[in-house]
Every structure is written in structure tokens, then in C-alpha cells.
Design a protein around this motif. Structure first.
Motif, short mmCIF file in Angstrom:
data_model
loop_
_atom_site.label_atom_id
_atom_site.label_comp_id
_atom_site.label_asym_id
_atom_site.label_seq_id
_atom_site.Cartn_x
_atom_site.Cartn_y
_atom_site.Cartn_z
N SER A 1 -24.89 58.07 -64.77
CA SER A 1 -24.59 56.72 -65.28
C SER A 1 -23.42 56.70 -66.26
O SER A 1 -22.86 55.65 -66.52
N GLY A 2 -23.06 57.83 -66.82
CA GLY A 2 -21.92 57.89 -67.74
C GLY A 2 -22.24 57.30 -69.10
O GLY A 2 -23.39 57.10 -69.46
N ASP A 3 -21.20 56.98 -69.82
CA ASP A 3 -21.36 56.50 -71.20
C ASP A 3 -21.12 55.01 -71.36
O ASP A 3 -21.05 54.51 -72.47
N ASP A 4 -20.98 54.27 -70.26
CA ASP A 4 -20.68 52.84 -70.40
C ASP A 4 -21.91 52.03 -70.79
O ASP A 4 -21.80 50.86 -71.13
N GLY A 5 -23.09 52.63 -70.73
CA GLY A 5 -24.30 51.96 -71.18
C GLY A 5 -24.95 51.05 -70.16
O GLY A 5 -26.05 50.57 -70.38
N ALA A 6 -24.32 50.80 -69.05
CA ALA A 6 -24.86 49.90 -68.04
C ALA A 6 -25.85 50.64 -67.14
O ALA A 6 -25.54 51.02 -66.03
N CYS A 7 -27.03 50.86 -67.65
CA CYS A 7 -28.01 51.63 -66.90
C CYS A 7 -29.41 51.26 -67.40
O CYS A 7 -29.57 50.51 -68.34
N VAL A 8 -30.40 51.83 -66.75
CA VAL A 8 -31.76 51.70 -67.23
C VAL A 8 -32.19 53.05 -67.79
O VAL A 8 -31.65 54.09 -67.43
N GLU A 9 -33.17 53.00 -68.67
CA GLU A 9 -33.76 54.22 -69.22
C GLU A 9 -35.22 54.27 -68.78
O GLU A 9 -35.87 53.25 -68.64
N VAL A 10 -35.71 55.48 -68.60
CA VAL A 10 -37.06 55.70 -68.12
C VAL A 10 -37.78 56.66 -69.06
O VAL A 10 -37.18 57.60 -69.56
N ALA A 11 -39.06 56.41 -69.28
CA ALA A 11 -39.89 57.32 -70.07
C ALA A 11 -41.27 57.39 -69.43
O ALA A 11 -41.75 56.41 -68.86
N THR A 12 -41.88 58.55 -69.51
CA THR A 12 -43.23 58.74 -69.00
C THR A 12 -44.11 59.21 -70.14
O THR A 12 -43.72 60.09 -70.91
N GLU A 13 -45.29 58.62 -70.26
CA GLU A 13 -46.21 59.00 -71.32
C GLU A 13 -47.23 59.99 -70.79
O GLU A 13 -47.34 60.17 -69.57
N PRO A 14 -47.97 60.66 -71.66
CA PRO A 14 -48.89 61.72 -71.22
C PRO A 14 -49.90 61.31 -70.16
O PRO A 14 -50.31 62.13 -69.34
N GLY A 15 -50.30 60.06 -70.12
CA GLY A 15 -51.26 59.60 -69.12
C GLY A 15 -50.65 59.36 -67.75
O GLY A 15 -51.34 59.03 -66.80
N GLY A 16 -49.32 59.49 -67.65
CA GLY A 16 -48.65 59.34 -66.38
C GLY A 16 -47.96 58.01 -66.15
O GLY A 16 -47.23 57.85 -65.17
N TRP A 17 -48.18 57.03 -67.02
CA TRP A 17 -47.50 55.75 -66.88
C TRP A 17 -46.01 55.94 -67.08
O TRP A 17 -45.57 56.80 -67.86
N THR A 18 -45.19 55.12 -66.41
CA THR A 18 -43.74 55.16 -66.55
C THR A 18 -43.26 53.80 -67.04
O THR A 18 -43.72 52.77 -66.57
N ALA A 19 -42.34 53.84 -68.01
CA ALA A 19 -41.76 52.62 -68.55
C ALA A 19 -40.27 52.61 -68.25
O ALA A 19 -39.62 53.66 -68.23
N VAL A 20 -39.72 51.42 -67.99
CA VAL A 20 -38.31 51.25 -67.67
C VAL A 20 -37.75 50.14 -68.55
O VAL A 20 -38.38 49.09 -68.70
N ARG A 21 -36.58 50.40 -69.14
CA ARG A 21 -35.94 49.38 -69.98
C ARG A 21 -34.42 49.40 -69.76
O ARG A 21 -33.86 50.37 -69.27
N ASP A 22 -33.77 48.35 -70.19
CA ASP A 22 -32.32 48.23 -70.13
C ASP A 22 -31.73 49.06 -71.26
O ASP A 22 -32.08 48.88 -72.42
N SER A 23 -30.80 49.97 -70.92
CA SER A 23 -30.23 50.83 -71.95
C SER A 23 -29.36 50.07 -72.94
O SER A 23 -29.08 50.57 -74.03
N THR A 24 -28.92 48.87 -72.60
CA THR A 24 -28.10 48.08 -73.53
C THR A 24 -28.95 47.14 -74.39
O THR A 24 -28.42 46.49 -75.28
N ASP A 25 -30.25 47.07 -74.12
CA ASP A 25 -31.15 46.20 -74.88
C ASP A 25 -32.47 46.93 -75.11
O ASP A 25 -33.51 46.56 -74.57
N ARG A 26 -32.43 47.96 -75.91
CA ARG A 26 -33.60 48.82 -76.10
C ARG A 26 -34.76 48.14 -76.80
O ARG A 26 -35.88 48.61 -76.74
N GLN A 27 -34.52 47.01 -77.43
CA GLN A 27 -35.60 46.25 -78.06
C GLN A 27 -36.10 45.14 -77.14
O GLN A 27 -37.02 44.41 -77.51
N GLY A 28 -35.50 45.03 -75.97
CA GLY A 28 -35.85 43.98 -75.02
C GLY A 28 -37.10 44.31 -74.21
O GLY A 28 -37.85 45.23 -74.55
#
Length: 72
Positions: free
Chosen positions: A21-48
Motif C-alpha cells: 500500500s505504500g506511504d500514501d495512507g490510502a489503505c485499510v488496516e487489519v487487526a486480529t484479537e486473541p479470540g480470532g475476531w478480525t477488525a478492519v478500519r480506514d488507515s486515514t481515519d483511525r478513530q472512525g
């Protein structure tokens, strides 16, 4: 319908995005928690808004993406 086992957003601590995705910020971010759930958010709006997926839902999405089911 929300699952009663849905984790709190604070359990998602290791957010990452694709290296391609590079450094332009136009991407999504993904995280997985210990129980296996996955969360997806906009990398330009991390509080969104954050989308959360059960392990089964995320697996089905990744499988479909790999098979090209979402290609135009």
C-alpha cells in the motif's frame, strides 16, 4: 445481528496494513484479537468506524478474495 461474544475494540492492538500500500495512507488496516475476531478500519481515519468479523466470516472473505470472487 451482533454476536454476544463480540470483543471490545480495545482488544485489537496490533493493527497492520499491506506493505504494497505504500506511504500514501490510502489503505485499510487489519487487526486480529486473541479470540480470532478480525477488525478492519480506514488507515486515514483511525478513530472512525471499524468493521468486525468473526473468524468464519473473515475466512470466507479471504477465501473469496483469493479466488477472485470480487474482481471486476
Amino acid at each position: 445481528m451482533m454476536s454476544p461474544n463480540r470483543p471490545e475494540l480495545t482488544t485489537f492492538t496490533n493493527w497492520h496494513k499491506a506493505t504494497i500500500s505504500g506511504d500514501d495512507g490510502a489503505c485499510v488496516e487489519v487487526a486480529t484479537e486473541p479470540g480470532g475476531w478480525t477488525a478492519v478500519r480506514d488507515s486515514t481515519d483511525r478513530q472512525g468506524p471499524v468493521l468486525m468479523f468473526t473468524p468464519k466470516e473473515w475466512s470466507a472473505f479471504i477465501d473469496g478474495a483469493r479466488k477472485g470472487e470480487f474482481d471486476q
